[in-house]
Design an enzyme around this catalytic site. Structure first.
Site, PDB file in Angstrom:
ATOM      1  N   GLY A 105      33.119  30.874  47.427  1.00  0.00           N
ATOM      2  CA  GLY A 105      32.064  31.891  47.286  1.00  0.00           C
ATOM      3  C   GLY A 105      31.186  31.989  48.515  1.00  0.00           C
ATOM      4  O   GLY A 105      30.570  33.029  48.767  1.00  0.00           O
ATOM      5  N   GLU A 108      33.054  34.252  50.752  1.00  0.00           N
ATOM      6  CA  GLU A 108      32.988  35.580  50.119  1.00  0.00           C
ATOM      7  C   GLU A 108      31.616  36.219  50.368  1.00  0.00           C
ATOM      8  O   GLU A 108      31.518  37.431  50.600  1.00  0.00           O
ATOM      9  CB  GLU A 108      33.285  35.447  48.621  1.00  0.00           C
ATOM     10  N   GLU A 128      39.846  27.777  46.533  1.00  0.00           N
ATOM     11  CA  GLU A 128      39.815  27.849  45.065  1.00  0.00           C
ATOM     12  C   GLU A 128      41.134  27.421  44.419  1.00  0.00           C
ATOM     13  O   GLU A 128      41.138  26.893  43.315  1.00  0.00           O
ATOM     14  CB  GLU A 128      39.474  29.287  44.628  1.00  0.00           C
TER      15      GLU A 128
END
Ligand code: T1G
Length: 691
Positions: A105, A108, A128
């Site tokens: 994240g 991201e 992930e």
């Protein structure tokens, strides 16, 4: 500077709104960070004094991903999607200032910004898949638009991060800075605001997707790659589907596809197992009862006794991290052979491009050979790695006790013998510890650190952190026959032999454990390790044990070309009718009735035998915690990480079910081997699980 939440501050400097995150240790995207980022971005939109937004992190790293601890407890609003959409829709240019790691994240978040500025030591990745999931906040849609589809597939299906230089070359990072990251990133943001005009949004990019549209073969190749190295894992395939959506669907539809597949994985057992394992691995390094106040002993020079397979591999671990090591043998010929194998190993690694010739020389240069134990007198740590014979080991430790300097740590690589007996021949048992490496020692990550009854706290602490220094995953274990790993393995091997005696074909037993996810079954594993491990002619019982019969025939497994299996020129196992015949004859001699045994019973007895023994290990305090046993089995014995380890697996079945089955096999076989561990009974009856 105003605090938006307890984890995010807002300040305006030279027209740039600086959102400073501070959520130690790794600035995970916990609720406080998500809420702070969202409010900060929204505030900056309204703030007339602001022309650009900078996201900066305090501490040792940029955002290392979503907060994994929130996965089991459920994530409070705002969700990450909402936050990243706000950043993506910002009317003012957004810049991420990256140091340490930008992972999951975190990357991201950076990809939802218009620009990324980083220091040259940064690592960027979407790991992930290692948690049994996929980048669920746009990573599978944005990354391929920046680095291209092939690179994105490689990064997302392996989870391996890339370095700053490669990230810059690929355009993942817009600028690399050497000096003060915050200041340089702030200047970068100001400049972009001053330049005005449109600021690039990753979601709008299509150029890097076209090659894949022209050549969908890319996905078939990616599937071939994962088929080979990720057998049994669900997540890699799901990740590929998401990238396919990025190529074949408009951005927002691709995001929806990603979201759906993310939830499918997140709600499944593999994700739970791999997330359990993430924390289990980190928990294993913690030593109950030994605090920060205990100082470690310095280790700058290491001695290894024995230049055989284990000794050589152990020495390589030291040289690999720059520690000078002296390896002692009794005969020149054995020493030359050992040093030759070490050099060959390094040269093979260089041939694969993973080491330069200079590095080969540098590492070999750190490994000195010797025929004199006295040459170890100034070592800080001495590791004995000779063959498993108590008398020989006691003699060595008696000598070491005389010649090793005060404060030196004396370690044995024994894989089963009683460390307390070894320590007892010295005048300094507090300095004696077990360092049980797994073969090949320079490859296997697991290290069982064995605490003896008298091992000092600082020696234990030093052993555990030294393991991390040589890139091993250490698990602290107590003294018993086989410690944690081998003791539990003996139970499984005992059951596999029993099953074959009772009529289950040994190759079928192996196939079932292979299909469960292990790299190989118990019989193939025994052939690989060598059937003569622990076998002595004097105590051999060929009428009772097929393994002893094979050893007496000199058929010791892969190394002799046959054991339970025959091995072809490519070392592939070929089932032997003779082994099946041997089991039939032995069962007749023992009066064991052969019967049809179901796949379920075979798998149950292999796995439950490990769980029951694991419960005994915990009950006796040989392992600190149940998750340590999982770490031992995943890193040392090939237990598939997407099943979490034997104790996690037991919890997933429910200990009441586990106990019920164990009692069933106790009754069915009449073998007290199946007497359930009292600790397991207690937990099951209290409706609890292994903690
Ligand atoms: N969440 C919660 N805790 C974390 C964490 C995380 N993401 N990462 C680390 N920790 C804790 C860890 O448990 C330990 O705690 C301490 O931080 C130090 O970690 C939508 C859903 C960053 C390379 O997979 O790989 O984003 O034991 O010992 O060796 O797409 O931690 O001290 O109590 O490992 O220096 C994706 C996971 C999440 C990265 C640092 N991110 N972290 O290594 O320290 S999923 C990851 C790491 C996601 C989105 C999805 C490493 C590290 P404690 P450490 P380290």
């Amino acid at each position: 500077m105003v605090a938006i939440t307890n984890m995010v501050d807002y300040a305006v400097e030279d027209g740039v709104a600086v959102l400073t995150l501070n959520n130690p240790p790794v600035n995970a995207l916990s609720h406080g960070v998500r809420a702070g980022l969202l409010q900060g971005v929204e505030k900056a939109q309204q703030d007339q004094a602001v022309s650009a937004i900078l996201i900066y992190c305090e501490g040792r790293t940029f955002i290392a991903g979503a907060d994994i601890t929130e996965f089991s407890s459920g994530m409070k609003e705002p969700g990450l999607h909402q936050v990243l959409t706000a950043i993506d829709n910002s009317a003012k240019p957004t810049v991420a200032a990256i140091h340490g790691t930008a992972l999951g994240g975190g990357l991201e978040t950076a990809l939802s910004c218009n620009y990324r500025v980083a220091v040259s030591t940064v690592k960027c990745g979407l790991p992930e898949v290692n948690l049994g999931i996929l980048p669920g906040a746009g990573g599978t849609q944005r990354l391929p638009r920046v680095v291209g589809v092939e690179k994105a597939l490689q990064m997302i299906t392996t989870g391996v991060p890339i370095g700053a230089v490669e990230a810059h070359q690929l355009g993942l990072v817009d600028a690399l800075v050497e000096g003060d990251l915050r200041a340089e990133a702030l200047a970068f943001a100001k400049q972009k605001a001053a330049e005005g005009g449109e600021h690039p949004r990753v979601r709008d990019r299509e150029d890097k997707l076209q090659p894949a549209r022209d050549n969908p073969e890319i996905f078939a190749m990616a599937r071939q790659m994962i088929a080979k190295r990720a057998r049994g894992f669900l997540a890699p395939e799901y990740n590929i589907r998401c990238v396919e959506a990025a190529v074949n669907q408009p951005f927002d539809e691709g995001l929806n596809t990603e979201g759906k597949l993310f939830m499918e994985l997140m709600s499944g057992p593999q994700a739970r197992s791999q997330q359990h394992f993430f924390f289990a691995e980190r928990e294993a390094s913690k030593i109950a009862g030994i605090g920060k106040e205990v100082a470690e002993r310095p280790i700058n020079k290491v001695g290894v006794i024995g230049a055989g397979l284990m000794g050589g591999g152990i020495a390589m671990n030291m040289a690999n991290v720059g520690i000078p090591v002296t390896i002692v043998e009794t005969k020149q010929e054995a020493l030359d052979r050992g040093l030759g194998v070490i050099r060959k190993n390094y040269e093979n690694t260089a041939k694969k491009g993973r080491l330069s010739p200079e590095q080969v020389e540098q590492r070999c240069g750190l490994i000195q050979g010797s025929l004199a134990l006295d040459d170890l007198a100034d070592c800080d740590l001495i590791i004995e790695a000779v063959f498993e014979n108590m008398a020989v080991k006691k003699q060595i430790f008696t000598n070491l006790d005389k010649l090793a300097k005060p404060g030196a740590i004396l370690a044995s690589n024994t894989s089963a013998l009683d460390l307390n007996d070894i320590a007892a021949v010295t005048s300094r048992p507090e300095d004696v510890i077990g360092l049980h490496f797994f073969s090949p020692a320079n490859v296997m990550k697991l290290l069982e650190v064995v605490r003896g009854d008298k091992t000092a706290d600082d020696v234990i602490k030093t052993g555990m952190s030294f393991a991390k220094r040589i890139k091993k995953v250490a698990v602290l274990v107590g003294v018993c026959f086989g410690f944690v790993g081998n003791r539990i393995l003996f139970s499984r091997q005992y059951q596999s032999d029993k099953l074959a005696l009772e009529g289950a074909n040994y190759a079928r037993v192996d196939k079932l454990l292979y299909d469960f996810g292990f790299p190989m079954g118990p019989f193939q594993m025994a052939d690989l390790a060598g059937l003569d491990i622990g076998w002595l002619k004097e105590t051999s019982k060929p009428d009772l044990f097929v393994k002893d019969r094979l050893c007496e025939m000199g058929e010791l497994g892969q190394k002799t070309g046959s054991g339970y299996y025959d091995y072809d020129e490519k070392r592939r196992p070929v089932p032997r009718q003779q082994t099946t015949d041997f089991y039939l004859e032995t069962s007749k001699a023992l009066g064991v009735e052969q019967r049809d045994i179901s796949d379920e019973e075979i798998l149950d007895r292999l796995l439950l035998s490990m769980i029951n023994e694991g419960a005994k290990v915990l009950d006796e305090g040989i392992a600190q915690r149940a998750s340590d046993i999982d770490v031992v089995y995943v890193y040392g014995y090939g237990w598939p990480v997407y099943r979490g380890g034997p104790m996690h697996y037991a919890n997933s079945l429910g200990l009441d079910k586990v106990l019920e089955k164990i009692r069933h096999y106790h009754q069915l076989t009449g073998d007290d081997f199946w007497a359930p561990s009292p600790y397991l009974v207690k937990l099951a009856e209290q409706g609890e699980s292994f903690k």
